[in-house]
Design a protein around this motif. Structure first.
Motif, mmCIF file in Angstrom:
data_model
loop_
_atom_site.group_PDB
_atom_site.id
_atom_site.type_symbol
_atom_site.label_atom_id
_atom_site.label_comp_id
_atom_site.label_asym_id
_atom_site.label_seq_id
_atom_site.Cartn_x
_atom_site.Cartn_y
_atom_site.Cartn_z
ATOM 1 N N SER A 127 -11.256 -95.838 10.290
ATOM 2 C CA SER A 127 -12.520 -95.094 10.204
ATOM 3 C C SER A 127 -12.972 -94.886 8.765
ATOM 4 N N ARG A 128 -12.101 -95.118 7.811
ATOM 5 C CA ARG A 128 -12.430 -94.939 6.391
ATOM 6 C C ARG A 128 -12.761 -96.246 5.680
ATOM 7 N N LEU A 129 -12.733 -97.347 6.401
ATOM 8 C CA LEU A 129 -13.066 -98.626 5.773
ATOM 9 C C LEU A 129 -14.523 -98.627 5.333
ATOM 10 N N PRO A 130 -14.828 -99.223 4.174
ATOM 11 C CA PRO A 130 -16.202 -99.180 3.661
ATOM 12 C C PRO A 130 -17.162 -100.083 4.432
ATOM 13 N N HIS A 131 -18.383 -99.598 4.574
ATOM 14 C CA HIS A 131 -19.513 -100.365 5.104
ATOM 15 C C HIS A 131 -19.400 -100.707 6.593
#
Length: 153
Positions: A127-131
């Motif tokens: 859920s914290r991965l960018p874009h």
């Protein structure tokens, strides 16, 4: 680098029995030990053979749940793809990440001990991965068959 039939036999045997001694491999493919050794060294030097690994039983190391995660990003700019790829590569539970053609941009293969562990991986990492604009997870119910051996003509 051109691969001949002998190279293919070496590669087939090493893919299924990576711990074969050079003498045993040479005997299997009907070469002298020194000629076999030279061929294997050449295949390693040319990076046809990228390395040797031990394949673990996921159940025995508490990774019995496999989840395939489709990721759609907010854009396709190189900076967006690069940021995502660098971040996802740092997640130890992600075994594979593939840039896809089709509806999803990436397909991840994730291993977890159970659904609660996957929820932790999702919450702390995915859920914290960018874009990321969309994510869809599919749990494998059972592995029907699996191989790491590439087909050789």
């Amino acid at each position: 680098m051109e691969l001949d039939a002998t190279d293919h036999r070496i590669l087939r045997d090493l893919q299924t029995s990576g711990r074969l001694s050079n003498a045993d491999l040479a005997e299997r493919i009907n070469l002298s030990a020194s000629a076999c050794h030279r061929r294997v060294q050449r295949l390693e030097a040319e990076k046809v053979i990228k390395g040797y690994v031990a394949l673990l039983d996921p159940r025995k190391v508490d990774r019995k749940t496999t989840v395939f995660v489709e990721i759609t990003l907010s854009g396709q700019a190189d900076s967006i793809l690069d940021a995502f790829e660098k971040s996802v590569a740092r997640i130890p539970d992600v075994l594979e990440c593939h840039l896809m053609a089709g509806t999803a941009d990436y397909l991840l293969k994730v291993v977890a001990s159970d659904t609660e562990d996957f929820a932790r991986i999702h919450r702390q990492h995915l859920s914290r991965l960018p874009h990321v604009s969309q994510m869809q997870s599919s749990f494998a119910l059972r592995t029907v068959f699996k191989t790491t051996a590439l087909p050789l003509s």
